[in-house]
Write a protein that holds these residues in place. Structure first.
Motif, mmCIF file in Angstrom:
data_model
loop_
_atom_site.group_PDB
_atom_site.id
_atom_site.type_symbol
_atom_site.label_atom_id
_atom_site.label_comp_id
_atom_site.label_asym_id
_atom_site.label_seq_id
_atom_site.Cartn_x
_atom_site.Cartn_y
_atom_site.Cartn_z
ATOM 1 N N SER A 99 25.816 -41.821 19.391
ATOM 2 C CA SER A 99 24.347 -41.904 19.015
ATOM 3 C C SER A 99 23.935 -42.362 17.809
ATOM 4 O O SER A 99 24.527 -41.893 16.640
ATOM 5 N N TYR A 115 22.454 -47.901 25.059
ATOM 6 C CA TYR A 115 22.502 -47.059 26.280
ATOM 7 C C TYR A 115 21.643 -45.651 25.701
ATOM 8 O O TYR A 115 21.825 -45.149 24.638
ATOM 9 N N ARG A 116 20.808 -45.295 26.625
ATOM 10 C CA ARG A 116 20.119 -44.069 26.333
ATOM 11 C C ARG A 116 20.600 -42.930 26.635
ATOM 12 O O ARG A 116 21.509 -42.664 27.770
ATOM 13 N N SER A 117 20.686 -41.784 25.764
ATOM 14 C CA SER A 117 21.499 -40.536 25.968
ATOM 15 C C SER A 117 20.793 -39.502 25.487
ATOM 16 O O SER A 117 19.561 -39.683 25.195
ATOM 17 N N ASP A 214 19.704 -43.160 21.392
ATOM 18 C CA ASP A 214 20.632 -43.986 21.892
ATOM 19 C C ASP A 214 21.836 -44.040 21.284
ATOM 20 O O ASP A 214 22.096 -43.741 20.232
#
Ligand code: ASN
Length: 482
Positions: A99, A115-117, A214
């Motif tokens: 992250s 990547y969205r997290s 992200d």
């Protein structure tokens, strides 16, 4: 004595030179990098049934490397060790579902977000815990050094729970399933993927992650700008041409068993052995290699420390005592991290994991060896020295001809013991990313969740090797006593 010292210094210097040379690029033409990863992090970073590193991160990295013309060597380790390896310049970059956070931006430069997290929390499937306030007085399982752990730590006093730390996600999930802890905090996509693929947890906030953010590929702040630029350039291209979406869908649409093999193939001990034979074999070879090099060099170093410990010179005796005191008193894991993560920033050069591992073995096992070697010489009856001296032998000659041969015989059982300990201690070196037997086991268990069988197999392999080593040592002992 001088000769022994020279031989030892030459051996260690040669070993270090070979080690340092090993970090040099294999192909001079293409840039070559060391990339740290957390290979227990499906669907982003894990090993498939052929022991290849796969996952969204790994496919992105491999595709970009090919496009942008660089090569790399992956170093699988815990997430915490992976970020530290980059921060201390031991690795050039890290890709591990990492992250992007403000705190990390102080230490790392991140790529374009890929990547969205966000953070999720999960309990055992049938748990009575439904809200964060139910955690009061209970214990949660966290993975050290992760954004999930940081989030949980930030709300710990508000909700009054206790924390147990683990170094990989799978072990923290197992801990919750086994009921030792009641919940775990981690990245939502990773938790959801595990649940979708049969991990018996229940995600409590599937729709609204905490601290949404992200993932990024990271390098140490201010270094490896070319690698970061190549990653960003390649990423823009694969995003545009649809390769990125294909990679993501490949992992999110399919069942994990497509990559890792089905439980049915793997369930029996022979099935596990068969489908992972090359991984076990590779891990065993690495363990043996570490053990052999470690035993030889630690024994030489220990002998030198022992001889110094009984020398006439007060200085040498003091030096030997101090070295033994420091390295016998330091936990091996701390020493390994100190050499692998701490030292490179001081000496300004990379220390390959294998070299760092062997140095750890030399210093730690050598200190124990030094202590019993010194003790062995001291336990040779005083009268022996007196008799030799009264026959006109100098102190040195009396040591070499009378005391040392007798002392060495007394020490043989301690040597055998130390060899076995050295073999077992190599498992600690898994923490700095050496893919030996124990780390091999961790990666296989993450993939097939067959903890009992995989660890039983690993334990058996260690026992077999230890038995062989004991036989060999006893055989040598008999021959030397004859
Ligand atoms: N998602 C974690 C973090 O950013 C990384 C990991 O556990 N591999 O802290």
């Amino acid at each position: 004595m001088k000769k022994v010292l020279m031989t030892l210094v030459t051996a260690v210097a040669a070993f270090l030179m070979v080690g340092v040379a090993a970090v040099k690029p294999a192909q001079a033409s293409k840039p070559h990098y060391i990339i740290a990863t957390d290979a227990t992090y499906a669907p982003f970073d894990f090993q498939d049934k052929n022991n290849q590193y796969v996952g969204i991160d790994q496919d992105i990295l491999a595709t970009i490397a090919k496009r942008e013309g660089f090569t790399y060597e992956l170093k699988p380790m815990s997430f915490n060790a992976a970020t530290q390896a980059v921060a201390s310049s031991q690795a050039d970059g890290v890709i591990a579902g990492m992250s992007i956070t403000d705190a990390r931006k102080q230490v790392f430069d991140f790529s374009t977000p890929y990547y969205r997290s966000g953070i999720g929390w999960a309990t055992a499937k049938n748990s009575k815990i439904k809200s964060l306030s139910d955690l009061k007085g209970k214990t949660v399982a966290l993975k050290t050094g992760t954004a999930g752990a940081q989030y949980a730590e930030s709300i710990q006093s508000k909700y009054g729970f206790k924390i147990t730390y683990f170094s990989d996600s799978d072990t923290s999930y197992r801990d919750v399933i086994n009921g030792n802890t009641v919940a775990t905090f981690g990245d939502l996509p990773v938790l959801q993927y595990a649940v979708k693929n049969g991990t018996e947890l229940k995600v409590q906030n599937p729709k609204d992650p905490f601290n949404a953010g992200d993932y990024g590929f990271a390098v140490k702040k201010g270094s490896n700008a070319a690698l970061l630029a190549a990653f960003d350039k390649g990423f823009a291209a694969i995003k545009k041409d649809g390769t990125y979406d294909k990679i993501v869908n490949k992992y999110l649409d399919a069942k994990a068993s497509t990559f890792t093999g089905s439980a049915a193939d793997n369930n029996s001990v022979t099935g596990i052995l068969r489908s992972n034979s090359s991984a076990f074999w590779h891990g065993l070879k690495e363990t043996l290699y570490l053990t052999i090099v470690g035993i030889i060099l630690a024994t030489l170093w220990g002998l030198l420390l022992g001889v110094m410990g009984v020398s006439k010179s007060k200085f040498l005796r003091g030096l030997s005592t101090t070295i033994i005191y420091i390295f016998r008193g330091m936990p091996m894991m701390v020493l390994a991290f100190f050499i692998y993560i701490g030292l490179p920033s001081v000496v300004g050069t990379k220390i390959p994991a294998f070299t760092a591992g062997v140095l750890t073995l030399i210093l730690n096992e050598g200190a124990y060896t030094g202590a019993f070697v010194r003790g062995g010489f001291n336990s040779v009856d005083n009268g022996q020295m007196e008799a030799a001296r009264s026959l006109g032998l100098s102190h040195g000659k009396a040591m070499r001809k009378v005391i040392i041969p007798q002392g060495l015989k007394l020490m043989i059982p301690s040597f055998i013991n130390q060899f076995i300990i050295t073999l077992k201690d190599t498992s600690i070196l898994s923490a700095i990313g050496i893919l030996e037997l124990t780390q091999t086991g961790t990666l296989i268990v993450t993939r097939n969740s067959q903890g009992f069988r995989v660890w039983a197999i690993i334990a058996m392999i260690y026992l077999i090797v230890i038995t062989l080593l004991t036989w060999l040592s006893n055989w040598v002992e008999k021959r030397t006593q004859a």
